[in-house]
Structure formats: structure tokens, C-alpha cells
Design a protein around this motif. Sequence first.
Motif, PDB file in Angstrom:
ATOM      1  N   ASP A  47      45.419 -67.264 -35.311  1.00 41.65           N
ATOM      2  CA  ASP A  47      45.895 -65.930 -34.921  1.00 41.65           C
ATOM      3  C   ASP A  47      44.836 -65.189 -34.122  1.00 41.65           C
ATOM      4  OD1 ASP A  47      47.780 -63.879 -34.806  1.00 41.65           O
ATOM      5  OD2 ASP A  47      46.950 -62.894 -36.605  1.00 41.65           O
ATOM      6  N   ALA A  48      43.565 -65.449 -34.446  1.00 42.49           N
ATOM      7  CA  ALA A  48      42.480 -64.825 -33.697  1.00 42.49           C
ATOM      8  C   ALA A  48      42.506 -65.281 -32.242  1.00 42.49           C
ATOM      9  CB  ALA A  48      41.135 -65.170 -34.340  1.00 42.49           C
ATOM     10  N   TRP A  49      42.708 -66.561 -32.022  1.00 44.53           N
ATOM     11  CA  TRP A  49      42.774 -67.057 -30.657  1.00 44.53           C
ATOM     12  C   TRP A  49      44.010 -66.525 -29.936  1.00 44.53           C
ATOM     13  CZ3 TRP A  49      40.596 -68.128 -26.550  1.00 44.53           C
ATOM     14  CH2 TRP A  49      41.158 -68.902 -25.541  1.00 44.53           C
ATOM     15  N   LEU A  50      45.111 -66.386 -30.666  1.00 40.29           N
ATOM     16  CA  LEU A  50      46.324 -65.828 -30.067  1.00 40.29           C
ATOM     17  C   LEU A  50      46.091 -64.384 -29.637  1.00 40.29           C
ATOM     18  CD1 LEU A  50      49.317 -66.131 -29.362  1.00 40.29           C
ATOM     19  CD2 LEU A  50      49.862 -65.442 -31.720  1.00 40.29           C
ATOM     20  N   ALA A  51      45.426 -63.604 -30.503  1.00 39.88           N
ATOM     21  CA  ALA A  51      45.131 -62.210 -30.158  1.00 39.88           C
ATOM     22  C   ALA A  51      44.203 -62.141 -28.959  1.00 39.88           C
ATOM     23  CB  ALA A  51      44.496 -61.505 -31.361  1.00 39.88           C
ATOM     24  N   ALA A  52      43.243 -63.064 -28.891  1.00 35.96           N
ATOM     25  CA  ALA A  52      42.318 -63.080 -27.760  1.00 35.96           C
ATOM     26  C   ALA A  52      43.067 -63.365 -26.458  1.00 35.96           C
ATOM     27  CB  ALA A  52      41.228 -64.135 -27.991  1.00 35.96           C
ATOM     28  N   GLN A  53      44.055 -64.260 -26.540  1.00 42.33           N
ATOM     29  CA  GLN A  53      44.846 -64.570 -25.347  1.00 42.33           C
ATOM     30  C   GLN A  53      45.679 -63.353 -24.920  1.00 42.33           C
ATOM     31  OE1 GLN A  53      46.599 -68.213 -27.146  1.00 42.33           O
ATOM     32  NE2 GLN A  53      46.019 -69.231 -25.225  1.00 42.33           N
ATOM     33  N   GLU A  54      46.188 -62.615 -25.896  1.00 49.16           N
ATOM     34  CA  GLU A  54      46.960 -61.406 -25.582  1.00 49.16           C
ATOM     35  C   GLU A  54      46.101 -60.406 -24.806  1.00 49.16           C
ATOM     36  OE1 GLU A  54      48.171 -60.084 -29.396  1.00 49.16           O
ATOM     37  OE2 GLU A  54      49.604 -61.709 -29.739  1.00 49.16           O
ATOM     38  N   ILE A  55      44.821 -60.396 -25.140  1.00 43.40           N
ATOM     39  CA  ILE A  55      43.910 -59.476 -24.463  1.00 43.40           C
ATOM     40  C   ILE A  55      43.553 -59.979 -23.072  1.00 43.40           C
ATOM     41  CG2 ILE A  55      41.553 -58.516 -24.568  1.00 43.40           C
ATOM     42  CD1 ILE A  55      41.883 -58.518 -27.644  1.00 43.40           C
ATOM     43  N   GLY A  56      43.559 -61.314 -22.895  1.00 38.83           N
ATOM     44  CA  GLY A  56      43.237 -61.853 -21.578  1.00 38.83           C
ATOM     45  C   GLY A  56      42.358 -63.071 -21.591  1.00 38.83           C
ATOM     46  N   ALA A  57      41.988 -63.562 -22.777  1.00 39.93           N
ATOM     47  CA  ALA A  57      41.157 -64.768 -22.855  1.00 39.93           C
ATOM     48  C   ALA A  57      41.961 -65.963 -22.309  1.00 39.93           C
ATOM     49  CB  ALA A  57      40.733 -65.022 -24.296  1.00 39.93           C
ATOM     50  N   PRO A  58      41.335 -66.915 -21.697  1.00 39.21           N
ATOM     51  CA  PRO A  58      39.868 -67.078 -21.577  1.00 39.21           C
ATOM     52  C   PRO A  58      39.255 -66.362 -20.389  1.00 39.21           C
ATOM     53  CG  PRO A  58      40.954 -69.016 -20.692  1.00 39.21           C
ATOM     54  CD  PRO A  58      42.055 -68.125 -21.205  1.00 39.21           C
ATOM     55  N   ASN A  59      40.068 -65.627 -19.630  1.00 36.84           N
ATOM     56  CA  ASN A  59      39.531 -64.933 -18.459  1.00 36.84           C
ATOM     57  C   ASN A  59      38.835 -63.623 -18.823  1.00 36.84           C
ATOM     58  OD1 ASN A  59      40.578 -66.900 -16.689  1.00 36.84           O
ATOM     59  ND2 ASN A  59      42.611 -65.938 -16.812  1.00 36.84           N
ATOM     60  N   MET A  60      39.074 -63.139 -20.026  1.00 38.82           N
ATOM     61  CA  MET A  60      38.444 -61.898 -20.480  1.00 38.82           C
ATOM     62  C   MET A  60      37.826 -62.132 -21.843  1.00 38.82           C
ATOM     63  SD  MET A  60      40.141 -58.097 -20.713  1.00 38.82           S
ATOM     64  CE  MET A  60      40.360 -58.064 -18.929  1.00 38.82           C
ATOM     65  N   ALA A  61      36.610 -61.648 -22.028  1.00 38.72           N
ATOM     66  CA  ALA A  61      35.884 -61.864 -23.287  1.00 38.72           C
ATOM     67  C   ALA A  61      36.370 -60.904 -24.366  1.00 38.72           C
ATOM     68  CB  ALA A  61      34.382 -61.699 -23.076  1.00 38.72           C
ATOM     69  N   VAL A  62      36.192 -61.327 -25.612  1.00 38.56           N
ATOM     70  CA  VAL A  62      36.605 -60.512 -26.759  1.00 38.56           C
ATOM     71  C   VAL A  62      35.457 -60.400 -27.758  1.00 38.56           C
ATOM     72  CG1 VAL A  62      39.031 -61.169 -26.520  1.00 38.56           C
ATOM     73  CG2 VAL A  62      37.514 -62.494 -28.037  1.00 38.56           C
ATOM     74  N   VAL A  63      35.705 -59.534 -28.746  1.00 39.14           N
ATOM     75  CA  VAL A  63      34.804 -59.346 -29.888  1.00 39.14           C
ATOM     76  C   VAL A  63      35.580 -59.703 -31.145  1.00 39.14           C
ATOM     77  CG1 VAL A  63      33.433 -57.706 -31.233  1.00 39.14           C
ATOM     78  CG2 VAL A  63      33.539 -57.509 -28.744  1.00 39.14           C
ATOM     79  N   VAL A  64      34.966 -60.462 -32.048  1.00 39.58           N
ATOM     80  CA  VAL A  64      35.573 -60.786 -33.341  1.00 39.58           C
ATOM     81  C   VAL A  64      34.684 -60.165 -34.420  1.00 39.58           C
ATOM     82  CG1 VAL A  64      36.434 -62.601 -34.850  1.00 39.58           C
ATOM     83  CG2 VAL A  64      36.373 -62.974 -32.367  1.00 39.58           C
ATOM     84  N   LYS A  65      35.272 -59.348 -35.289  1.00 42.24           N
ATOM     85  CA  LYS A  65      34.434 -58.650 -36.274  1.00 42.24           C
ATOM     86  C   LYS A  65      35.247 -58.280 -37.504  1.00 42.24           C
ATOM     87  CE  LYS A  65      35.150 -54.154 -34.002  1.00 42.24           C
ATOM     88  NZ  LYS A  65      34.470 -53.017 -33.326  1.00 42.24           N
ATOM     89  N   PRO A  66      34.565 -58.059 -38.633  1.00 40.14           N
ATOM     90  CA  PRO A  66      35.260 -57.571 -39.826  1.00 40.14           C
ATOM     91  C   PRO A  66      35.878 -56.200 -39.563  1.00 40.14           C
ATOM     92  CG  PRO A  66      33.075 -58.387 -40.393  1.00 40.14           C
ATOM     93  CD  PRO A  66      33.143 -58.315 -38.898  1.00 40.14           C
ATOM     94  N   GLN A  67      37.026 -55.983 -40.159  1.00 34.24           N
ATOM     95  CA  GLN A  67      37.734 -54.722 -39.914  1.00 34.24           C
ATOM     96  C   GLN A  67      37.036 -53.539 -40.565  1.00 34.24           C
ATOM     97  OE1 GLN A  67      41.940 -55.151 -40.232  1.00 34.24           O
ATOM     98  NE2 GLN A  67      42.308 -52.978 -40.574  1.00 34.24           N
ATOM     99  N   ASP A  68      36.278 -53.783 -41.638  1.00 32.14           N
ATOM    100  CA  ASP A  68      35.598 -52.685 -42.330  1.00 32.14           C
ATOM    101  C   ASP A  68      34.129 -53.029 -42.566  1.00 32.14           C
ATOM    102  OD1 ASP A  68      36.041 -54.670 -44.140  1.00 32.14           O
ATOM    103  OD2 ASP A  68      36.674 -53.361 -45.782  1.00 32.14           O
TER     104      ASP A  68
END
Length: 861
Positions: free
Chosen positions: A230-251
Amino acid sequence: MKVTRIRALRGPNLWSRTTCVEAIVHCSEEESNLNIHPEVEARARNLFPEVGAFRPYPLNKPMSLAHVLSQTTLSLQIKAGCPISFCRTVPTEEPGVYQVVVEYSEEAVGKKALELAEQLCQAAWHNTPFDVTQPIAGLAELDEDIRLGPSTGCIVEAAKAHGIPFRRLTEGSLVQFGWGAKQRRIQAAEMDSTGAIAESIAQDKELTKTMLAAAGVPVPEGRPVTDAEDAWLAAQEIGAPNMAVVVKPQDGNQGKGVTVNVSTREAVMAGFENARKFRDNILVERYLVGSDYRILIVGDKLIAAARREPPLVVGDGESTVTELVAKVNADPRRGTGHATPLTRIRLDDIAKARLAEQDLTIESVPDKGRRVILRNNANLSTGGTATDVTDDVHPEVAARCISAAQMIGLDICGVDVVCETVMRPLEEQRGGIVEVNAAPGLRMHTNPSFGKGRNVGEAVIGQMFPNGENGRIPVIAVTGTNGKTTTVRLTAHILKTAGQRVGMTDTNGVYINGRQIDAGDCSGPRSARSVLMHPDVDAAVLESARGGMLREGLAFDRCQVAVVTNVGSGDHLGLNYITTVEDLAVLKRVIVLNVAETGTAVLNAADPAVVRMADMCPGTITYFALDKNLPVMATHLAHGKRAVYVEDGHVVAQEGNNQIRLPLTDIPLTGGGTIGFQVENVLSCVAAAWAIGTPWQAIAQGVNTFVSDASSAPGRFNTFAYKGATVIADYGHNPDAISALAAAVEGMTAQRRSVVISGAGDRRDEDITLQTAILGRVFDDVLLYEDACQRGRADGEVLGLLRKGLDGAPKTTHVQEIQGEFNAIDTALARLNAGDLCLILIDQVEEALAHIAKRVAEANA
């Protein structure tokens, strides 16, 4: 040399206004005179070259091993980084016994330093090895562990600069500023006004983003994810692999579990697994290009801003990554905790993983000029650096950050911004706010790696205490040999009459607005601190007895009013090396020394020992005495200063040509002005209430409505009517108190006078004997009983001393010994006839008063 009875003096004390550790040190005859053993000093200095100069005190006394101990204890703490400067060694009346006093900044460090100093002194005396390096390092580490961190510390320092009292409530970072109803509290860099809901919102990064977006604040798009896929799916929604993302704990916090600037499936999924090590709820969002900025908002103002860099090294073409990190960590500004401006870089698994992303290992040799990133986050706590950019922040950027803090509801807020520069609006550069932080770290602003440090503690204190407020409530401290408890209770009654919520401590308990919350002798600093911590207290009236001052010092840094009723010879002389009236006066004047510059010392002008305290008072003086013609009073009044005295049957409060007059006939405590010591008590209370600006109408009403009965002032000249006789119960237990009581009784009409008395075993023989010698001049019958606790005396010893005082008594015709206090009371009551008077000097105050009240009720039934 033997060290015994170690005490922590946690407030202003007999020796200093600073916190100190005090020890009793026993030295042998040889250890007491190092003039015959000069090699001992040389050995001590050889073992610890940085130790300061050894100086005897007084200067005409030989130097002892105890002097070496005190200076070594001080120097060890200084070497460990503690900001202290005071020590003293004082010989007692007992040969070879010394009082050693050394300042401390942290109690545990001070006590440990004393222990280590003793070991060093023993090594110097016995000429054995002692390596001081490790002990000093241990002290420094202990100090680092327990002292306030930089965030809380800078706020405390700002409070101190404004004269705001503070108290550390836990071993952590919970601190109270101010007293009573005016207090505020912080936990690290979080105020007591910050709501739990706001803090919860700040911890939930997805909710924070939603709320900030609703407020028109630019934030990176993204969403929570459930697993690595799901993390990779969300990254693709944002634009990956053409756009970089941040993965982090929600709290999360402090950058733990954060992976930034990743765009491949493998990197995103690895980032998810890294975040899962810290939290279950994971967030993926767009990676904003630019620098990492932390903006500090306090209230509705931007206070500081810093550009943060992650921990990194720059290749030189010769050194390995490990060697480059070692060179960076050699910077003296870097340490292992929060004591230094920077934190050492760690080559841990996270750093090794970040190196791997750059195709490097810790043994790689980076090319010259290559920047090697060792972590994805820029937190100072993981080795990052900070550059102050406060003066560069564009007003629009500041406005967005303030809106973010207010939208979440944080009084102190660390806003994390990612953008190319803070000199342009965020919207122009696709920048955004990535997080808001409750209780943000302040070290990057107070001690940035580069640029100007900002006094952020000042801003926090200004938010909590606006318009120059200092969080102080009126504190009236009362000490003396006699009259303390009555003075405390009457003063509290006056203030309550004026509409104040009063906290009070005395020998009977702790009281908050009339409600007793603790019982027993509560005249020490621990009980006083309870009052000052209570949020429902507008003014505090604190009995400050000698024992508490000796054991722990004062509970406050300074008071608005210090009342000294008198200094008498029978006040536990001989205990704790207080052997003379002069010693006792030096101890009692501690509260006078710690009067605020805007405060007042209320001093008994009829007592020379008390008058001499005036020169030590930082504030003003109000004298009180029955006779205004005493030289001290006359001079004081001639200079137009405040004094309270008796004239023509009135209490007169005078300043310059202005007078306020209160008829003694309206003041029941004084018996219409016939009970001299109670009149003196009233004078001191009037002066104290006057000193804090109490309206005269309230002062008059207060003294006119206060009755010294068993409920309002237990054991303080409580009067009962018993079958036509007068019974007086009092807790007087020293010669000065007995003399005042005898004078009061002598002025009262009576057919026959009797007294019931015991003696406290911890008094000097001559003080016990003197009590009955005084009573033998006034009372016809004397009934002796033995206290429930003889305080170290053998059975019958105190009674023998009391009998000795009655030898040749001019008035007493009958003396009888009775077993037990209540039996003695019953015997005395049974002998009374109408018109007689009986003074009962009680020991077990509450129980004895209840017993007398029961007998009176039975007689009147």
C-alpha cells in the motif's frame, strides 16, 4: 576522618542563599592540625592538581583535613562542569568536629562529590593512590543525566532573570514557575495551557495535514498506508517513481523511523519497514524539494527560525567515512547528550543503511568535496546542525507558520517547513509545512551551530507571565522564640478577612483557606512548599522554625515580609551546634536576609538581638514594641518610617505624621490590653498585614474578631471557665515563654494560683530549672508531671530539675508530683475553687485540650 549527618539544604540557609550540602566531619587531633602534616596538602594537590586553595576559617585557626574535604568537594563539582563557587568549613565547640558546607547545583552530584572527596582525602592522608579522572567523568555524566535539558533549562534561566521563583517537580522536566494561585507549569517546552487535544492532533500527522489544509496552509499531499504494498501504491499516486516521497510514522517524533527522498519500489517498501519499527500507523507523502527549516512559534509570534542539515561529512579523498566522522566528532561543541550545542554523529545501523543508499560503507573513501549524508532527518539529537535564519523569514512564511500553530492549538510550536528558501512565500516555490511539533526542542535556537543564538526562553516566560508579572504571591515568614504560632494564625485570619485565600503552616498543621490538609508540626520547609504549590492560595503565612531552617533551609528564595517576634535563651540551645543566643539570632535572621528588596522586615524593637538584624535586611524595616519611646523606636519614627506601638490604650500604626489607631478594648486576644505578650503579637500581625497593603478596615476587623481558643489557636493561652475558676492552657515550653505567661497571670485577679508543668528533655538543665524558678515567684501550687517522651532523659531526671528550680521559691507553698499529664490536669481541676486560676502547661496539645474541654463540659452539665 569520619563524615556523618549529611544534609541537603535546598533553599536559603544559615550559610548561604544557594543550595548546599552540609556534613558533620570528625577529625582526630592530628587531622585537625595539618600544620604539623604539610605533606598531606601536597599529596592532595598532587592527586587533584585543579583543586582550589585550602583556606582555614576563621583564618586564625589551623587548617584541618575537613578544610581539604570541603575545597575538594567544591573543586570536583566545578571540574565536572557545575556552576558553583561556595564552600566553608567551620569548627564547632566540640574539639575535632567541623561543619562542612559546599554549594551544589544538583543535589545528587553534590552528595556524590562529597563521597569522592572523602576518598581522595583518605588517600592523601594515608599516601595511597587515587585516580581522579574517572570520578570527575562520572560526576559530569551524573550531572548531565539529572540536570534540566537545554529546552527546559533556557526557560528556567529566563524565569530567574525576571525574578520568577521556580521549583522542579520531578526528576524530569516538569517545572513550576511562581507560587499559589499565580503559578504556571511547563513540561519541557510545553505550557500548562496547551490542551491534551492539541497535543494529540500534533502527534497525528495525517490529521494535522488535513486541518492545516483546511486553514489554507500549504502541505504535501499523501495518505496513511496499511502495508508495504500500500505504501508503494500511495507513492505511485503521488507520482513515483518520477517524484520522490517521504515514508514516516504517523505519530512519530525526533525523526525516528523517517525515510526521505525515495522513489523506487524497493526504497519505499524498505522505508515502510523502517517506520514500522517505531509505530504501526505509517504515512506516505510527497517529498518537498529544498532545505529543512524549523520555525518556532510562541503564542502568536515567530520567535526563531533555523535551517537544519542532516548529519554529514565531506570527503577529502584520503579519509574513510569512519575517519571523517571521528574528525567531525572531535569538535568540542559536540557531545553525547544535550549539554553541548551539537551531538556526536553515530555510525549505527541507520547510518550504515543511509551509506548503502549512496553505494558507500563506513570504510569507503569519498571523493574530495563529496557530501556524504549519514541520516535522512536533520535533528540535532542525531548529529545534525542548525543555522539561524530568524532575520531572513518572509512575513508570509511567518504568517503561515503562526496559522498552523493556532489551527492545532499549540502555545509553543515547532513548525517544520521544507522549501528552497524562507525568504519567499511558500506558495511561490511549492514548499510546505510537513509537521507541527508540541514541546519542540529549543537547543537549535539557543545554541545554533552557526549564526545568532535566540533567547527563546524569554519569549516563553513572556507568554506565561505577560506585562512584567513575576508569579509571586505575598509570602509572610514568621520566626522567633515565642509567639510564632499565634502571630501566624492571627495574620492569616486578617488576610482571610480581607478576602484572600490563605495558605498557612504552623506547629499544628498545614491549612488551605481554613481547611486542614496535614497535621503535626508543619513549621518546616516541606510543609511550606506544599502551600506554595497549592493553586488555591493567594497569600502564604509560614511559620519558619529553627529546626526546619537547620535541616533543609527555607522553602522560598525570598519573602515579602519577615516577622521576627523575639530571640530567647531557652529555644533549644545546645542542639545542632546552636549554643548561644547570638548563634540563635544568626539562624533566625535567615528570613530577614531573604526579604525581597521591595519587602519588609517586621522586627521587635524591644529585643536587641532582633534589632541588630535590621542592617541585614535588603528591604525596609517596620519596628513594633509596646513602648514607642524606646531609642530605636523614637529614632525610626523621627525619620518618618513605619512603626507599630501602644499608646493610650490603642494599637497605633504610624508612618510620618499619619496614624491609624485601634482600641485594645476591641481586641479580645489581648484581654483588653492586659496580656502583654498577646499585645506584642497583635502589633507584629498588624505590621505584617500593613506591609503587604491590606486595607485598614480588614486589619481592624481581623484583630477584633480573632479569639484565641482551642480551635483558632490551640495551645496558645486558651481560656476555660471551670466552676467559677479560670483555667488557662498553653504550650509554653521555654523560660521566655514561661516568664511572659507568669507576667500575664500575675496581672489577672485570682484567689489562688496553681500551675501544672512538665519539661522538655531536650533542653539544657539550666533552662528546665529556670522555668520553675520563674513560676515559683507567681504560683501558690505547683503540680509536676513527666512528659510522654523524655527525649533522651532518664525517668525522673526532668522532674528533679523542675523541683530544683522551686528550691526557695518565694510564692509556692505546695509542690506535688503526679504520674501522667491527664492525671495532673484532673488533680489540679479538682482543687480549684471559685475565683482561683490554674495555668496548665500542656504537652500533648490536642489530646490535653480535648481532655480539659471534656472536664469543663462535665462540670457545666
